[in-house]
Motif scaffolding. Structure first.
Motif, PDB file in Angstrom:
ATOM      1  N   ALA A 139       0.764  -1.472   0.123  1.00  0.00           N
ATOM      2  CA  ALA A 139      -0.267   0.077   0.048  1.00  0.00           C
ATOM      3  C   ALA A 139       1.010   1.344   0.295  1.00  0.00           C
ATOM      4  O   ALA A 139       0.651   1.923  -0.306  1.00  0.00           O
ATOM      5  CB  ALA A 139      -0.730   0.334   1.038  1.00  0.00           C
ATOM      6  N   GLU A 140       2.397   0.951   0.286  1.00  0.00           N
ATOM      7  CA  GLU A 140       3.437   2.284   0.242  1.00  0.00           C
ATOM      8  C   GLU A 140       3.312   2.529  -0.990  1.00  0.00           C
ATOM      9  O   GLU A 140       3.363   1.723  -1.710  1.00  0.00           O
ATOM     10  CB  GLU A 140       4.404   1.748   1.282  1.00  0.00           C
ATOM     11  N   PRO A 141       3.393   4.012  -1.022  1.00  0.00           N
ATOM     12  CA  PRO A 141       3.856   5.126  -2.703  1.00  0.00           C
ATOM     13  C   PRO A 141       5.430   4.737  -3.036  1.00  0.00           C
ATOM     14  O   PRO A 141       5.911   4.671  -1.992  1.00  0.00           O
ATOM     15  CB  PRO A 141       3.389   6.082  -2.949  1.00  0.00           C
ATOM     16  N   VAL A 142       5.896   5.125  -3.919  1.00  0.00           N
ATOM     17  CA  VAL A 142       6.680   4.518  -4.345  1.00  0.00           C
ATOM     18  C   VAL A 142       7.303   6.092  -4.076  1.00  0.00           C
ATOM     19  O   VAL A 142       6.886   7.055  -4.621  1.00  0.00           O
ATOM     20  CB  VAL A 142       7.452   4.394  -5.678  1.00  0.00           C
ATOM     21  N   ARG A 143       8.340   6.758  -3.330  1.00  0.00           N
ATOM     22  CA  ARG A 143       8.356   8.041  -3.090  1.00  0.00           C
ATOM     23  C   ARG A 143      10.187   9.146  -3.452  1.00  0.00           C
ATOM     24  O   ARG A 143      10.797   8.227  -3.434  1.00  0.00           O
ATOM     25  CB  ARG A 143       8.674   9.048  -1.656  1.00  0.00           C
ATOM     26  N   VAL A 144       9.555   9.622  -4.809  1.00  0.00           N
ATOM     27  CA  VAL A 144      10.998  10.186  -5.229  1.00  0.00           C
ATOM     28  C   VAL A 144      11.021  11.884  -4.674  1.00  0.00           C
ATOM     29  O   VAL A 144      10.046  12.666  -4.583  1.00  0.00           O
ATOM     30  CB  VAL A 144      10.346  10.072  -6.970  1.00  0.00           C
ATOM     31  N   LEU A 145      11.804  12.042  -4.563  1.00  0.00           N
ATOM     32  CA  LEU A 145      12.887  13.368  -4.333  1.00  0.00           C
ATOM     33  C   LEU A 145      13.768  14.191  -5.122  1.00  0.00           C
ATOM     34  O   LEU A 145      14.698  13.407  -5.525  1.00  0.00           O
ATOM     35  CB  LEU A 145      13.215  13.559  -2.908  1.00  0.00           C
ATOM     36  N   ALA A 146      13.525  15.263  -5.494  1.00  0.00           N
ATOM     37  CA  ALA A 146      13.893  15.378  -6.807  1.00  0.00           C
ATOM     38  C   ALA A 146      13.502  17.251  -6.895  1.00  0.00           C
ATOM     39  O   ALA A 146      12.499  17.761  -6.465  1.00  0.00           O
ATOM     40  CB  ALA A 146      13.536  15.186  -7.648  1.00  0.00           C
ATOM     41  N   ASP A 147      14.044  18.155  -7.110  1.00  0.00           N
ATOM     42  CA  ASP A 147      14.755  19.416  -6.610  1.00  0.00           C
ATOM     43  C   ASP A 147      13.319  19.933  -5.728  1.00  0.00           C
ATOM     44  O   ASP A 147      13.151  21.096  -5.493  1.00  0.00           O
ATOM     45  CB  ASP A 147      13.685  19.684  -8.256  1.00  0.00           C
ATOM     46  N   ASN A 156      11.118  18.373  -4.022  1.00  0.00           N
ATOM     47  CA  ASN A 156       9.776  18.239  -4.365  1.00  0.00           C
ATOM     48  C   ASN A 156       9.801  16.843  -4.006  1.00  0.00           C
ATOM     49  O   ASN A 156      10.606  15.909  -4.312  1.00  0.00           O
ATOM     50  CB  ASN A 156       9.118  18.444  -5.939  1.00  0.00           C
ATOM     51  N   VAL A 157       8.837  15.979  -2.779  1.00  0.00           N
ATOM     52  CA  VAL A 157       8.684  15.149  -3.095  1.00  0.00           C
ATOM     53  C   VAL A 157       7.241  14.489  -4.187  1.00  0.00           C
ATOM     54  O   VAL A 157       6.292  15.024  -3.581  1.00  0.00           O
ATOM     55  CB  VAL A 157       8.871  14.514  -1.381  1.00  0.00           C
TER      56      VAL A 157
END
Lengths: 386, 364
Positions: free
Chosen positions: B276-284, B286-287
């Motif tokens: 149920a957990e989303p993939v989280r992407v941190l860039a610039d 922003n998450v």
């Protein structure tokens, strides 16, 4: 107390979303009215990169996933036109307000189904293009009512496909994460062809000025069999060369065309209105620019600069004037304001359905050789013809 | 015709993660027999999950004519034995992790499978978790930029957990513990996404000698701990990426994602235990969360491994949960133990033949 921002999901991260929707809707000046909280596209690399660029917190690969997300009030459907009905229906079923980019559906039956569904769920649909909002269009209607060109006799409007989608949209390949954005659907059935894509604008403008049409007949076919996009060949399956003849009340006639290439006017998509006492061509009355609210914003631009003409809209201020597709942004804001304060948008789904009726009936007329009576109408303020 | 399954070992994991979930495979599978050393448990499970037959002998299952594939859900120490027996009986196998206790045993299983012409699918199926597949797509897109660093963790997760009804002793036997039970999740994910490891170094310790079970049927029983329960591994991958993996059973939990892959442009956080957990992407700064709708509401979805077995047997699907990959991970586990024992960095040596994902070439 101001209402919370409308939490919007953008469905389809293609050329329009990249070029216009996302840059506009994430500007600081609209942050209190709308918040783009999620993107949805099966091309997730592209969607993910766009979300990063614009600080959008959620990305989904499918509409079902997006709609299962709680924190969403409304969606803007920016998918291929042939998918609008299905996507719009799913969104309404999930209890979301809907903005549809360009032509809402490809048939009257689908449009009626969406209108009924939205009404039964007390949801709002704004189906662009919102030509009715443009001051040039409102002023044209007034000029006709004032008798500026005498008695209106006939109109020509429409647009040529050219090679816009396959050659003139750099967003499709430049800097795109993942595969390029293939425009093949513009040439396929359902939803392809210049009538749904471009003439839709002209028809919204025409019917905003003249009201509902009554009958149509026409001719239609495929003129350019193949298109080229990057290294690929796209076979044309949807008619790309269509010319319709429309009848309005009191024997006013109009030609509405969506051709493979070629426009009758240098003012893209604009109508030319002929009367017993003169001509209105786009923003020119008998060859001279006419006045309309906001005209000063276009004074440094040519009358053939379609983008400049399309930027004269109430929310298109500051940074928005530098960003393409300002008119689409304005359409979304119609829905946003409607959801927030309950003031209905003049851009109605019934109007969108009538334009769909013209296109669908026009294709049927071309296929059968019989003039078709239009079955739909919409509320129209009207003007007293001279 | 449905694939006929025999379940060997029907303890907590079988009753929590497999039997209640098999319905999602519809009429593609049917469980014809369940097997437990405890007759009481076997009968109870057969009753509750509507299985026609039960037995206390896995020899019955591997010889049964109404079984096409064996789900090997036994304790760690029995995995290789039951899998080899099933292959000898001509059955396809899905094995819980680790598929064996040594890399050498994995090679025996691979030979036996080849000889029997049977398919062996190995847990953990973390590479089939929807968010890990999404992570692979994000990695392949290059949007993280060049990747040099990654970290994985598996803190806690070893039984007994709340509501656990079995005797957890096997998890605390010599050469069991969180390294084999839990580190395999981040190791399969890391090497599956970023490619095989070439060097391993590790430190480990044992934080306690015994503990007493707080609740459930074995409440009050003292369990001897005969294995290190606090592991820290550092890996150098063939792609040049440096990665660390932490696995312990001495923490209350973790706020960190189980897998984090850091690129020059973006960093990605992935859960390895909860679909149920989303993939989280941190860039610039922003998450962005990539949320994926999935058939199981939450937790790990081990059924995806069983589905993979069915897909592979029906044909048309390439086997990705391979013995080659499991062999590589067990090689890393052995290297970690050797590193702790000898206090040096270990060359993993012979490369396993498992397919490197295309992402690695881009990431390295």
């Amino acid at each position: 107390v101001p209402a919370d921002p409308v939490r919007l999901g953008v469905v389809g991260v293609g050329a329009l979303a990249l070029r216009g929707l996302l840059p506009h809707l994430t500007q600081a000046d609209v942050r209190e009215r709308v918040s783009v909280v999620a993107l949805c596209d099966p091309a997730i690399e592209r969607a993910g990169a766009a979300a990063q660029r614009h600080g959008i917190p959620q990305v989904f690969a499918s509409l079902e996933e997006l709609l299962s997300f709680d924190g969403l009030d409304a969606v803007s459907i920016a998918t291929p036109i042939g998918l609008h009905y299905e996507h719009c229906r799913l969104a309404l079923e999930a209890g979301k307000h809907v903005h549809v980019n360009k032509t809402m559906t490809t048939t009257v039956a689908e449009a009626s189904d969406l209108i009924d569904l939205a009404r039964s769920r007390a949801l709002r649909i704004v189906a662009s293009p919102g030509e009715v909002l443009r001051p040039q269009v409102a002023r044209t209607r007034e000029l006709l009512a004032e008798g500026a060109i005498g008695r209106l006799t006939w109109v020509i409007c429409g647009a040529g496909f050219g090679a816009y989608h396959e050659q003139d949209e750099p967003e499709r390949s430049d800097g795109v994460q993942g595969p390029p954005i293939n425009p093949a659907w513009y040439f396929r059935i359902p939803g392809g062809g210049p009538m749904f894509d471009m003439t839709s604008y002209s028809l919204h403008q025409l019917t905003s000025i003249l009201g509902p049409a009554r009958r149509t007949t026409g001719l239609s076919g495929i003129r350019i069999q193949e298109r080229r996009f990057l290294d690929a060949t796209i076979q044309t399956e949807a008619d790309d060369n269509t010319i319709l003849l429309l009848e309005f009340d009191d024997k006013v006639f109009a030609i509405a065309y969506g051709t493979a290439a070629g426009d009758h006017s240098a003012q893209f998509g604009a109508g030319t209105y002929f009367g017993t006492g003169g001509v209105i061509e786009g923003v020119l009355l008998n060859g001279e620019p006419f006045e309309y609210p906001g005209k000063q914003l276009t004074d440094n631009a040519s009358v053939t600069d379609w983008d400049a003409q399309m930027r004269v809209l109430p929310d298109v201020v500051g940074e928005h004037r530098q960003i393409p597709e300002a008119h689409v942004f304005q359409d979304v804001m119609q829905l946003v304001d409607w959801v927030r304060d309950g003031t209905p948008s003049p851009v109605t789904a019934e109007h969108a359905r009538h334009v769909i009726d013209i296109i669908e009936s026009g294709y049927r007329a071309a296929a059968t050789g019989s003039t078709q009576e239009l079955s739909t109408s919409f509320d129209w303020a009207g003007f007293a013809t001279v | 015709l449905p694939l006929r399954l025999g379940l060997v070992g029907v303890g907590d994991v079988a009753q929590r993660d497999y039997l209640p979930e098999l319905g999602r495979l519809g009429d593609r599978v049917v469980v014809t027999v369940v097997c437990s050393r405890s007759a009481e448990r076997a009968r109870d499970v057969a009753d509750r999950f509507g299985v026609a037959r039960w037995t206390t002998s896995y020899a019955d299952v591997v010889a049964a004519t109404d079984v096409d594939a064996v789900l090997n859900l036994t304790p760690i120490q029995k995995h290789a034995e039951v899998t080899l027996a099933a292959l000898a009986g001509g059955k396809h196998v899905y094995s819980e992790k680790p598929v064996a206790q040594t890399a050498e045993e994995v090679l025996q299983i691979r030979d036996a499978a080849a000889q029997a012409g049977c398919i062996v699918v190995t847990a953990p199926c973390v590479l089939l978790f929807p968010q890990v597949k999404r992570a692979r797509e994000i990695l392949s897109s290059g949007s993280l930029g060049p990747v040099h660093s990654a970290r994985g963790s598996a803190l806690g997760g070893v039984p007994p957990w709340e509501g656990y009804i079995s005797d957890p002793s096997p998890f605390f036997a010599v050469d069991a513990g969180p390294l084999v039970d839990m580190a395999v999740y981040p190791l399969h994910a890391l090497t599956g996404l970023l490619g095989s490891a070439r060097r391993v170094t590790a430190l480990a310790q044992q934080t306690r000698d015994a503990f007493r079970i707080a609740s459930g049927p074995y409440a009050g029983k003292e369990i001897d701990v005969d294995t290190a329960d606090n592991w820290h591994l550092v890996l150098e991958l063939d792609s040049g990426v440096l990665a660390s993996v932490e696995a312990n059973n001495c923490s209350a939990g973790s706020l960190a994602p189980e897998l984090e892959i850091a690129g020059e442009v973006g960093t990605m956080a992935v859960s390895l235990l909860d679909v149920a957990e989303p993939v989280r992407v941190l860039a610039d700064g922003n998450v962005t969360e990539h949320r994926i709708l999935h058939g199981r509401a939450s937790g790990p979805d081990h059924l995806l491994g069983v589905e993979h077995l069915v897909d592979c047997i029906e044909g048309g699907t390439e086997l990705t949960l391979s013995l080659d990959h499991a062999h590589h991970v067990l090689t890393v586990l052995e290297a970690a133990r050797l590193s702790v024992r000898e206090g040096r960095t270990i060359d993993v040596g012979v490369r396993s033949g498992f397919a490197l994902p295309t992402a690695v070439a881009r990431a390295g």
